[in-house]
Design a protein around this motif. Structure first.
Motif, PDB file in Angstrom:
ATOM      1  N   HIS A 141       0.814  -1.212   0.000  1.00  0.00           N
ATOM      2  CA  HIS A 141       0.000   0.000   0.000  1.00  0.00           C
ATOM      3  C   HIS A 141       0.846   1.259   0.000  1.00  0.00           C
ATOM      4  O   HIS A 141       0.334   2.360   0.219  1.00  0.00           O
ATOM      5  CB  HIS A 141      -0.981  -0.021   1.183  1.00  0.00           C
ATOM      6  N   ASP A 142       2.139   1.109  -0.248  1.00  0.00           N
ATOM      7  CA  ASP A 142       3.046   2.253  -0.330  1.00  0.00           C
ATOM      8  C   ASP A 142       2.638   3.132  -1.519  1.00  0.00           C
ATOM      9  O   ASP A 142       2.247   2.631  -2.559  1.00  0.00           O
ATOM     10  CB  ASP A 142       4.489   1.757  -0.512  1.00  0.00           C
ATOM     11  N   ASP A 143       2.722   4.417  -1.324  1.00  0.00           N
ATOM     12  CA  ASP A 143       2.356   5.350  -2.387  1.00  0.00           C
ATOM     13  C   ASP A 143       3.570   5.685  -3.249  1.00  0.00           C
ATOM     14  O   ASP A 143       4.050   6.806  -3.279  1.00  0.00           O
ATOM     15  CB  ASP A 143       1.766   6.636  -1.783  1.00  0.00           C
ATOM     16  N   GLY A 144       4.080   4.698  -3.972  1.00  0.00           N
ATOM     17  CA  GLY A 144       5.226   4.893  -4.848  1.00  0.00           C
ATOM     18  C   GLY A 144       4.812   5.470  -6.195  1.00  0.00           C
ATOM     19  O   GLY A 144       3.653   5.805  -6.426  1.00  0.00           O
ATOM     20  N   VAL A 145       5.768   5.557  -7.091  1.00  0.00           N
ATOM     21  CA  VAL A 145       5.505   6.088  -8.427  1.00  0.00           C
ATOM     22  C   VAL A 145       4.581   5.165  -9.204  1.00  0.00           C
ATOM     23  O   VAL A 145       3.595   5.600  -9.794  1.00  0.00           O
ATOM     24  CB  VAL A 145       6.832   6.279  -9.208  1.00  0.00           C
ATOM     25  N   PHE A 146       4.874   3.873  -9.189  1.00  0.00           N
ATOM     26  CA  PHE A 146       4.102   2.909  -9.974  1.00  0.00           C
ATOM     27  C   PHE A 146       3.179   2.105  -9.072  1.00  0.00           C
ATOM     28  O   PHE A 146       3.467   1.877  -7.904  1.00  0.00           O
ATOM     29  CB  PHE A 146       5.049   1.966 -10.728  1.00  0.00           C
ATOM     30  N   SER A 147       2.075   1.667  -9.644  1.00  0.00           N
ATOM     31  CA  SER A 147       1.113   0.858  -8.902  1.00  0.00           C
ATOM     32  C   SER A 147       1.770  -0.439  -8.456  1.00  0.00           C
ATOM     33  O   SER A 147       2.483  -1.074  -9.228  1.00  0.00           O
ATOM     34  CB  SER A 147      -0.079   0.527  -9.801  1.00  0.00           C
ATOM     35  N   PRO A 148       1.525  -0.849  -7.218  1.00  0.00           N
ATOM     36  CA  PRO A 148       2.091  -2.128  -6.784  1.00  0.00           C
ATOM     37  C   PRO A 148       1.536  -3.308  -7.584  1.00  0.00           C
ATOM     38  O   PRO A 148       2.132  -4.371  -7.613  1.00  0.00           O
ATOM     39  CB  PRO A 148       1.715  -2.215  -5.305  1.00  0.00           C
ATOM     40  N   TRP A 149       0.421  -3.105  -8.269  1.00  0.00           N
ATOM     41  CA  TRP A 149      -0.168  -4.178  -9.080  1.00  0.00           C
ATOM     42  C   TRP A 149       0.675  -4.496 -10.318  1.00  0.00           C
ATOM     43  O   TRP A 149       0.451  -5.502 -10.977  1.00  0.00           O
ATOM     44  CB  TRP A 149      -1.592  -3.822  -9.491  1.00  0.00           C
ATOM     45  N   ILE A 150       1.653  -3.661 -10.618  1.00  0.00           N
ATOM     46  CA  ILE A 150       2.519  -3.912 -11.773  1.00  0.00           C
ATOM     47  C   ILE A 150       3.280  -5.231 -11.596  1.00  0.00           C
ATOM     48  O   ILE A 150       3.664  -5.863 -12.573  1.00  0.00           O
ATOM     49  CB  ILE A 150       3.464  -2.719 -12.044  1.00  0.00           C
ATOM     50  N   VAL A 151       3.463  -5.676 -10.356  1.00  0.00           N
ATOM     51  CA  VAL A 151       4.166  -6.946 -10.128  1.00  0.00           C
ATOM     52  C   VAL A 151       3.376  -8.135 -10.665  1.00  0.00           C
ATOM     53  O   VAL A 151       3.957  -9.160 -10.997  1.00  0.00           O
ATOM     54  CB  VAL A 151       4.537  -7.169  -8.647  1.00  0.00           C
ATOM     55  N   VAL A 152       2.060  -7.996 -10.756  1.00  0.00           N
ATOM     56  CA  VAL A 152       1.242  -9.069 -11.329  1.00  0.00           C
ATOM     57  C   VAL A 152       1.664  -9.292 -12.784  1.00  0.00           C
ATOM     58  O   VAL A 152       1.648 -10.406 -13.285  1.00  0.00           O
ATOM     59  CB  VAL A 152      -0.262  -8.724 -11.230  1.00  0.00           C
ATOM     60  N   TYR A 153       2.067  -8.247 -13.445  1.00  0.00           N
ATOM     61  CA  TYR A 153       2.588  -8.327 -14.810  1.00  0.00           C
ATOM     62  C   TYR A 153       4.079  -8.658 -14.801  1.00  0.00           C
ATOM     63  O   TYR A 153       4.539  -9.502 -15.560  1.00  0.00           O
ATOM     64  CB  TYR A 153       2.357  -6.975 -15.512  1.00  0.00           C
ATOM     65  N   GLY A 154       4.834  -8.009 -13.942  1.00  0.00           N
ATOM     66  CA  GLY A 154       6.287  -8.099 -13.991  1.00  0.00           C
ATOM     67  C   GLY A 154       6.893  -9.389 -13.487  1.00  0.00           C
ATOM     68  O   GLY A 154       7.827  -9.921 -14.090  1.00  0.00           O
ATOM     69  N   ILE A 155       6.395  -9.914 -12.393  1.00  0.00           N
ATOM     70  CA  ILE A 155       7.025 -11.094 -11.807  1.00  0.00           C
ATOM     71  C   ILE A 155       6.949 -12.315 -12.730  1.00  0.00           C
ATOM     72  O   ILE A 155       7.977 -12.939 -12.983  1.00  0.00           O
ATOM     73  CB  ILE A 155       6.486 -11.373 -10.396  1.00  0.00           C
ATOM     74  N   PRO A 156       5.790 -12.664 -13.272  1.00  0.00           N
ATOM     75  CA  PRO A 156       5.783 -13.806 -14.198  1.00  0.00           C
ATOM     76  C   PRO A 156       6.686 -13.569 -15.418  1.00  0.00           C
ATOM     77  O   PRO A 156       7.379 -14.475 -15.876  1.00  0.00           O
ATOM     78  CB  PRO A 156       4.320 -13.938 -14.618  1.00  0.00           C
ATOM     79  N   GLN A 157       6.684 -12.345 -15.906  1.00  0.00           N
ATOM     80  CA  GLN A 157       7.504 -12.023 -17.073  1.00  0.00           C
ATOM     81  C   GLN A 157       8.998 -12.174 -16.751  1.00  0.00           C
ATOM     82  O   GLN A 157       9.751 -12.761 -17.522  1.00  0.00           O
ATOM     83  CB  GLN A 157       7.188 -10.604 -17.534  1.00  0.00           C
ATOM     84  N   PHE A 158       9.429 -11.688 -15.607  1.00  0.00           N
ATOM     85  CA  PHE A 158      10.831 -11.815 -15.212  1.00  0.00           C
ATOM     86  C   PHE A 158      11.205 -13.270 -14.933  1.00  0.00           C
ATOM     87  O   PHE A 158      12.341 -13.679 -15.187  1.00  0.00           O
ATOM     88  CB  PHE A 158      11.132 -10.941 -13.993  1.00  0.00           C
ATOM     89  N   LEU A 159      10.271 -14.051 -14.400  1.00  0.00           N
ATOM     90  CA  LEU A 159      10.543 -15.468 -14.175  1.00  0.00           C
ATOM     91  C   LEU A 159      10.771 -16.199 -15.499  1.00  0.00           C
ATOM     92  O   LEU A 159      11.716 -16.979 -15.627  1.00  0.00           O
ATOM     93  CB  LEU A 159       9.409 -16.124 -13.379  1.00  0.00           C
ATOM     94  N   VAL A 160       9.911 -15.951 -16.484  1.00  0.00           N
ATOM     95  CA  VAL A 160      10.081 -16.571 -17.809  1.00  0.00           C
ATOM     96  C   VAL A 160      11.410 -16.143 -18.406  1.00  0.00           C
ATOM     97  O   VAL A 160      12.171 -16.964 -18.941  1.00  0.00           O
ATOM     98  CB  VAL A 160       8.907 -16.200 -18.742  1.00  0.00           C
ATOM     99  N   TRP A 161      11.710 -14.865 -18.312  1.00  0.00           N
ATOM    100  CA  TRP A 161      12.946 -14.316 -18.866  1.00  0.00           C
ATOM    101  C   TRP A 161      14.168 -14.964 -18.209  1.00  0.00           C
ATOM    102  O   TRP A 161      15.061 -15.477 -18.888  1.00  0.00           O
ATOM    103  CB  TRP A 161      12.931 -12.814 -18.643  1.00  0.00           C
ATOM    104  N   GLY A 162      14.218 -14.965 -16.891  1.00  0.00           N
ATOM    105  CA  GLY A 162      15.376 -15.486 -16.169  1.00  0.00           C
ATOM    106  C   GLY A 162      15.534 -16.992 -16.269  1.00  0.00           C
ATOM    107  O   GLY A 162      16.632 -17.499 -16.516  1.00  0.00           O
ATOM    108  N   ILE A 163      14.445 -17.729 -16.093  1.00  0.00           N
ATOM    109  CA  ILE A 163      14.518 -19.188 -16.161  1.00  0.00           C
ATOM    110  C   ILE A 163      14.830 -19.641 -17.590  1.00  0.00           C
ATOM    111  O   ILE A 163      15.654 -20.540 -17.799  1.00  0.00           O
ATOM    112  CB  ILE A 163      13.225 -19.837 -15.622  1.00  0.00           C
TER     113      ILE A 163
END
Length: 188
Positions: A141-163
């Protein structure tokens, strides 16, 4: 004799034949390259253009004005290089520099360079993914620059990329190791 993928085009530059990559390695490399380019670059290009997609507009503008745009362009360039790296692990130009490469055309690519680079990038991506997930869970719930919901997009994408990059690098290292090369048929 197994089908070979590459031989040295220059006389005196003996490159033993290397077996083609298995399908699973090709799929992993392509998935990694697509994640790096099609998955990562478009969203970051939108942000690099100053469009605050999934971001707090005011905070995004402040962040963007102090160097966010160039930072995102550099990240996108690095993602493109990582996509090329992933594909080089399963393509002939990852074994022998192509003709269009100045000063290196036809020379063997040092076998440890692509593999070591890919393993290092893969480790970084996976560690960054774990760090980002932990940060987001801790400060959702931190009020950062980007929505924390971006991880729903980013984490799976980074996992595919890295693995995917790790799997392709493992295959490349195995296929190019001296004990696993396909020797040419010298009896013919």
């Amino acid at each position: 004799m197994a089908k070979s993928e590459c031989t040295a085009p220059r006389p005196g530059n003996a490159v033993a034949e290397v077996a083609p990559p298995p399908r699973w390695a090709v799929r992993a490399a392509v998935a990694s390259a697509l994640s790096a380019t099609v998955g990562f670059i478009p969203v970051h290009a939108i942000w690099a253009l100053g469009i605050p997609l999934w971001a707090d507009e005011r905070k995004f503008r402040e962040w963007y004005e102090v160097g966010g745009g160039p930072y995102l362009l550099v990240l996108s360039g690095l993602a493109l290089l990582a996509g090329i790296l992933a594909l080089s692990l399963v393509r002939p130009w990852g074994l022998v520099f192509p003709r269009r490469t100045p000063f290196l055309a036809g020379r063997r690519v040092p076998r440890r360079t692509p593999a070591a680079t890919a393993f290092a990038v893969s480790a970084f991506l996976l560690l960054y993914t774990l760090w980002a997930a932990a940060q987001t869970i801790g400060d959702f719930h931190d009020d950062g620059v980007f929505s924390p919901w971006i991880v729903v997009y980013g984490i799976p994408q980074f996992l595919v990329w890295g693995i995917g990059l790790f799997v392709a690098a493992h295959s490349y290292r195995h296929r190019t190791s001296p004990g696993h090369r396909v020797l040419p048929d010298v009896a013919g």
